[in-house]
Enzyme design. Sequence first.
Site, short mmCIF file in Angstrom:
data_model
loop_
_atom_site.label_atom_id
_atom_site.label_comp_id
_atom_site.label_asym_id
_atom_site.label_seq_id
_atom_site.Cartn_x
_atom_site.Cartn_y
_atom_site.Cartn_z
N SER A 120 -55.44 100.68 85.73
CA SER A 120 -54.69 101.85 85.30
C SER A 120 -55.48 102.67 84.28
O SER A 120 -56.35 102.15 83.58
CB SER A 120 -53.36 101.39 84.69
OG SER A 120 -52.46 102.45 84.58
N HIS B 249 -52.24 97.90 78.88
CA HIS B 249 -51.96 97.40 80.23
C HIS B 249 -52.83 96.20 80.57
O HIS B 249 -52.37 95.22 81.13
CB HIS B 249 -52.20 98.51 81.26
CG HIS B 249 -50.97 99.24 81.67
ND1 HIS B 249 -49.93 98.63 82.32
CD2 HIS B 249 -50.62 100.54 81.52
CE1 HIS B 249 -48.99 99.52 82.55
NE2 HIS B 249 -49.37 100.69 82.07
N GLN C 131 -51.39 85.27 98.01
CA GLN C 131 -50.49 84.61 98.97
C GLN C 131 -49.25 85.44 99.25
O GLN C 131 -48.70 85.40 100.36
CB GLN C 131 -50.11 83.20 98.50
CG GLN C 131 -49.39 83.11 97.16
CD GLN C 131 -50.32 82.98 95.96
OE1 GLN C 131 -51.46 83.43 96.02
NE2 GLN C 131 -49.84 82.39 94.89
N TYR D 86 -44.68 94.52 96.13
CA TYR D 86 -45.26 93.50 95.27
C TYR D 86 -45.09 93.90 93.82
O TYR D 86 -45.49 94.99 93.41
CB TYR D 86 -46.76 93.28 95.57
CG TYR D 86 -47.30 92.16 94.71
CD1 TYR D 86 -46.98 90.84 95.01
CD2 TYR D 86 -48.04 92.42 93.57
CE1 TYR D 86 -47.41 89.80 94.20
CE2 TYR D 86 -48.47 91.38 92.75
CZ TYR D 86 -48.15 90.07 93.08
OH TYR D 86 -48.56 89.04 92.27
N GLN E 77 -51.64 103.02 77.23
CA GLN E 77 -52.36 102.73 78.45
C GLN E 77 -53.31 101.57 78.27
O GLN E 77 -53.46 100.71 79.14
CB GLN E 77 -53.13 103.96 78.91
CG GLN E 77 -53.76 103.83 80.27
CD GLN E 77 -52.72 103.64 81.36
OE1 GLN E 77 -51.84 104.48 81.53
NE2 GLN E 77 -52.79 102.54 82.06
N HIS F 164 -56.51 115.00 133.31
CA HIS F 164 -55.76 115.82 132.35
C HIS F 164 -55.47 117.20 132.96
O HIS F 164 -54.35 117.71 132.89
CB HIS F 164 -56.57 116.01 131.06
CG HIS F 164 -56.49 114.86 130.11
ND1 HIS F 164 -57.01 113.63 130.37
CD2 HIS F 164 -55.93 114.77 128.86
CE1 HIS F 164 -56.80 112.83 129.35
NE2 HIS F 164 -56.14 113.50 128.41
N ASN G 259 -53.44 92.80 90.23
CA ASN G 259 -54.79 92.60 89.71
C ASN G 259 -55.83 92.80 90.81
O ASN G 259 -55.50 93.16 91.94
CB ASN G 259 -54.92 91.23 89.04
CG ASN G 259 -54.69 90.07 90.02
OD1 ASN G 259 -54.83 90.23 91.24
ND2 ASN G 259 -54.35 88.92 89.50
N ASP H 108 -43.42 106.50 83.15
CA ASP H 108 -43.51 105.09 83.52
C ASP H 108 -42.14 104.46 83.71
O ASP H 108 -42.01 103.50 84.47
CB ASP H 108 -44.27 104.30 82.44
CG ASP H 108 -45.78 104.43 82.58
OD1 ASP H 108 -46.24 104.97 83.61
OD2 ASP H 108 -46.50 103.99 81.67
N GLU I 208 -55.41 108.98 86.85
CA GLU I 208 -54.10 108.56 87.32
C GLU I 208 -53.01 109.31 86.55
O GLU I 208 -52.10 109.88 87.14
CB GLU I 208 -53.96 107.05 87.10
CG GLU I 208 -52.59 106.49 87.46
CD GLU I 208 -52.43 105.04 87.04
OE1 GLU I 208 -51.48 104.39 87.54
OE2 GLU I 208 -53.21 104.55 86.21
N HIS I 209 -53.10 109.29 85.23
CA HIS I 209 -52.17 110.04 84.37
C HIS I 209 -52.96 111.07 83.58
O HIS I 209 -54.03 110.76 83.06
CB HIS I 209 -51.49 109.10 83.36
CG HIS I 209 -50.79 107.92 83.96
ND1 HIS I 209 -51.41 106.69 84.09
CD2 HIS I 209 -49.55 107.79 84.46
CE1 HIS I 209 -50.55 105.84 84.65
NE2 HIS I 209 -49.43 106.48 84.89
N GLU J 97 -63.76 119.84 129.21
CA GLU J 97 -64.01 118.51 128.62
C GLU J 97 -64.29 117.48 129.70
O GLU J 97 -64.46 116.30 129.40
CB GLU J 97 -62.81 118.07 127.77
CG GLU J 97 -62.71 118.82 126.45
CD GLU J 97 -61.71 118.22 125.47
OE1 GLU J 97 -61.79 118.55 124.28
OE2 GLU J 97 -60.86 117.40 125.90
#
Length: 428
Positions: free
Chosen positions: A233, A258, A186, A124, A255, A415, A209, A356, A322-323, A410
């Site tokens: 981010s 974004h 979708q 995506y 950053q 088994h 998003n 990036d 994240e960074h 067990e």
Amino acid sequence: MNIIRYPRREQWKTIIARPQMDVTRLNETVSKVLDDVRQHGDVAVKRYESMFDHVELESLAVTADEMKEAETLISQELYDALVLAHHNIAAFHEAQRFESSKVETQPGVTCWQKSVPIEKVGLYIPGGTAPLFSTVLMLATPAKIAGCKEIVLCTPPNKMGKVHPAILVAAKVAGVSKLFKIGGVQAIGAMAYGTESVPKVYKIFGPGNQYVMAAKQQVSLHDCAIDMPAGPSEVCVIADETCHPDFVAADLLSQAEHGIDSQVVMITTSERVLSEVEKQIEVQLEQLPRKEIATKALENSKMILVENDDEAIELSNAYAPEHLILATAHYEQMAARVVNAGSVFLGNYACESAGDYASGTNHTLPTHGYAVAYNGVNLDSYHRKITFQHLTPEGIRSIGRAVEVMAANEQLDAHRNAITVRIKSLEQ
């Protein structure tokens, strides 16, 4: 930005907390859209494209003619940049190939792993306020190297029903199989369930998003794997007296632009650095086309003055960014102490923008503190490991009695019997 000086450790939990929002209604909306796509396929997808992306589509697929046209619509300079970035990303991910080895755990008992690519993956790519063609390279390049048979990409079209040409060119450079003009929830539903046009995939990758993130998390419960949970981010910069305040300000703003829900954090041991970075942010902010977005993001952001390097790295590890940018004199020693971060940038010249776009590392990374448990996308993300084992008669003699004892204790007699019949066959 919010300035915090010498916080006590008991304040850290509050300081590192990300902004929270009530997602109850959001999840209800996402669930309804996903159910509609599951039941009505292309018809539902086209309806939501009309509703959310304001475009009437006859066909969801990007055509061969559109792919050819895209190559004429970007500059040679941008094309060359895409090729350079793809080369570096490919080189870095090629080096991550798994090497299997057989292990004899006991005489006659041999075990090994095989790395198998996921056959169908979905990517995506957001189109919103910025067309993220760089993310096409980050996701499709390792998928192609891994050997995924089908690489499906969804991205929202504009109101003319067109996809940004750089996204299409990047997809061709990186080896995407099929492209579709679908955005938002979708798109996630189409890839997770499959429609008349869109193939069902086994794992979905990519940012988005809050609606896209909620959709990924919902489909991951029953229908399709995802790369990782994620949120807005973020970047953390640790800066000392040796940093370039204008560099640090530029990194924080890169950053912040974004999105309004992005978060930036600076941790410093220097009052002077704090003051100079604050001034540089004010100067550079005025020059940004996305000033309004960055300004809103800065409202959720923090500049923190701490006592020493030890406190700085411990606070960063608690935040799990994240960074992480280490704009310090002793960045190598500090880097050795990093345990929670998505991607780390060392020294004054290693800006987040390099990672990036074109240094080679992947920019699809864990956010919202998930770096304590998740890593970023890499070649392994597109593989599964299948284990194999082979036992000879000697192997049965080596571990047979241990298996019998464990199964019996067990209370799993079937088994136990599966190994017992083999042991008895060797005694005849």
